[in-house]
Design an enzyme around this catalytic site. Structure first.
Site, PDB file in Angstrom:
ATOM      1  N   ASP A  92      56.783   6.358  23.518  1.00  0.00           N
ATOM      2  CA  ASP A  92      58.199   5.748  22.819  1.00  0.00           C
ATOM      3  C   ASP A  92      58.098   4.917  21.890  1.00  0.00           C
ATOM      4  OD1 ASP A  92      58.287   6.293  26.079  1.00  0.00           O
ATOM      5  OD2 ASP A  92      59.789   4.832  26.284  1.00  0.00           O
ATOM      6  N   ASP A 151      62.260   7.700  25.919  1.00  0.00           N
ATOM      7  CA  ASP A 151      62.696   7.396  26.457  1.00  0.00           C
ATOM      8  C   ASP A 151      64.342   7.514  26.313  1.00  0.00           C
ATOM      9  OD1 ASP A 151      62.612   5.465  29.229  1.00  0.00           O
ATOM     10  OD2 ASP A 151      63.675   3.803  27.864  1.00  0.00           O
ATOM     11  N   HIS A 200      68.163   8.152  27.548  1.00  0.00           N
ATOM     12  CA  HIS A 200      68.841   7.704  29.172  1.00  0.00           C
ATOM     13  C   HIS A 200      70.953   8.256  28.779  1.00  0.00           C
ATOM     14  CE1 HIS A 200      65.473   5.275  30.555  1.00  0.00           C
ATOM     15  NE2 HIS A 200      65.990   4.213  29.711  1.00  0.00           N
ATOM     16  N   HIS A 230      73.281   4.681  31.948  1.00  0.00           N
ATOM     17  CA  HIS A 230      71.924   4.477  32.728  1.00  0.00           C
ATOM     18  C   HIS A 230      72.468   3.504  34.282  1.00  0.00           C
ATOM     19  CE1 HIS A 230      67.885   4.882  33.325  1.00  0.00           C
ATOM     20  NE2 HIS A 230      68.198   6.136  33.350  1.00  0.00           N
ATOM     21  N   HIS A 275      69.866   0.907  26.301  1.00  0.00           N
ATOM     22  CA  HIS A 275      68.847   1.284  25.337  1.00  0.00           C
ATOM     23  C   HIS A 275      68.851   2.552  25.310  1.00  0.00           C
ATOM     24  CE1 HIS A 275      66.252   1.199  28.769  1.00  0.00           C
ATOM     25  NE2 HIS A 275      65.454   1.745  28.356  1.00  0.00           N
ATOM     26  N   LYS A 278      62.141  11.320  29.370  1.00  0.00           N
ATOM     27  CA  LYS A 278      62.299  11.149  30.407  1.00  0.00           C
ATOM     28  C   LYS A 278      63.462   9.425  30.705  1.00  0.00           C
ATOM     29  CE  LYS A 278      58.807   7.618  29.179  1.00  0.00           C
ATOM     30  NZ  LYS A 278      59.907   6.145  29.336  1.00  0.00           N
ATOM     31  N   CYS A 299      56.132   1.220  30.069  1.00  0.00           N
ATOM     32  CA  CYS A 299      55.895   2.746  30.368  1.00  0.00           C
ATOM     33  C   CYS A 299      54.891   3.355  30.062  1.00  0.00           C
ATOM     34  CB  CYS A 299      57.301   2.910  28.662  1.00  0.00           C
ATOM     35  SG  CYS A 299      58.516   3.373  29.319  1.00  0.00           S
TER      36      CYS A 299
HETATM   37  C1  VGL Z   1      60.614   1.214  28.587  1.00  0.00           C
HETATM   38  C2  VGL Z   1      61.636  -0.569  29.728  1.00  0.00           C
HETATM   39  C3  VGL Z   1      62.373  -0.218  30.138  1.00  0.00           C
HETATM   40  C4  VGL Z   1      59.444   1.367  27.457  1.00  0.00           C
HETATM   41  C5  VGL Z   1      61.804   1.200  27.977  1.00  0.00           C
HETATM   42  O1  VGL Z   1      59.361   2.381  26.750  1.00  0.00           O
HETATM   43  O2  VGL Z   1      58.397   0.747  28.264  1.00  0.00           O
HETATM   44  N1  VGL Z   1      60.828  -0.548  28.957  1.00  0.00           N
HETATM   45  N2  VGL Z   1      63.034   1.583  29.400  1.00  0.00           N
HETATM   46 ZN    ZN Z   2      64.146   2.999  29.379  1.00  0.00          ZN
END
Ligand code: VGL
Ligand code: ZN
Length: 240
Positions: free
Chosen positions: A42, A80, A82, A86, A115, A140, A185
């Protein structure tokens, strides 16, 4: 007869001979092989300075990741990814603010600012990543009603992303995890990789955390208990 200066010189040589091998070689003693993969988690604009869920010092992981990636013949990146609206977004739960938690059918969910919405600039990988040999990008969190911190399993604990099957199919035995965020993550990916029986290393200085409600300390404790190895990027042998 040896004089004092000669004795000191000899001691010095002995001390050097004893110390030098450790000092020179212990630092970069981990050599990724064909059965190793680097998972770059990510490293997306939303998690970098100016992003909607910016991780403190998040940009500092990029040069570290670019450097160690050269030591890996297998690199997998994640995004990430979404849907709009979401379930992990605070904005869709009336009266809720980012970083509060709610109970969902699959368990506790931290709520986030919107995000990494599919196809947006915020969801794009950092333009400063330089890993042309990365062989797979896994997305994901694309099911509207389920989050997915882990690159292996969605937050329902049973829906697979297919990554374990991919890695096994490529005969990967060891994964090195880097990226954002350490306590979400990265940690969930590392823990699920252990559950899937991979040998797992998290490269601490190639990660940064969000750290909400003690999440960073808990993540490291959970990872240690699960047998995740915590290493520094300098321990990985990267040839010039
Ligand atoms: C993440 C919070 C929400 C991450 C992803 O990449 O750690 N954290 N979505
Ligand atoms: Zn996320």
């Amino acid at each position: 007869m040896l004089d004092r200066r000669q004795v000191l010189a000899m001691l010095g040589t002995t001390a050097l001979a004893t110390l030098a091998p450790t000092a020179l070689f212990a630092a970069a003693s981990i050599k990724p092989d064909e059965a190793s993969a680097l998972l770059v988690i990510d490293v997306q604009n939303c998690f970098l300075p100016g992003g909607s869920l910016a991780v403190k010092e998040g940009e500092q992981v990029v040069p570290v990741i670019n450097r160690i990636a050269k030591a890996f013949s297998n690199v997998v990146m994640t995004q990430d990814w979404h849907t709009p609206g979401h379930i992990s977004f605070a904005s869709v739960h009336s009266g809720k603010k980012p970083f509060e938690t709610i109970d969902l059918p699959y368990g506790k969910q931290v709520l986030w600012p919107d995000h990494c919405v599919q196809g947006t600039d915020g969801a794009a990988l950092s333009k400063d990543l330089s890993i042309p040999h990365a062989e797979l990008i896994i997305r994901k969190g694309f099911h509207k009603d389920v989050d997915s911190y882990s690159a292996f399993l969605e937050a329902d604990g049973k829906t697979s992303t297919g990554l374990a099957g991919y890695l096994r199919g490529r005969k990967i035995k060891r994964v090195f995890v880097a990226g954002l965020a350490t306590d979400f993550c990265v940690a969930w990916t590392a823990l699920d990789a252990r559950k899937a029986s991979f040998e797992v290393y998290v490269v601490e200085d190639a990660c940064r955390g969000i750290d909400t409600q003690g999440s960073l300390a808990k993540a490291w404790a959970d990872m240690a208990k699960a047998g995740v190895k915590r290493i520094q990027s300098a321990e990985i042998a990267v040839s010039a």
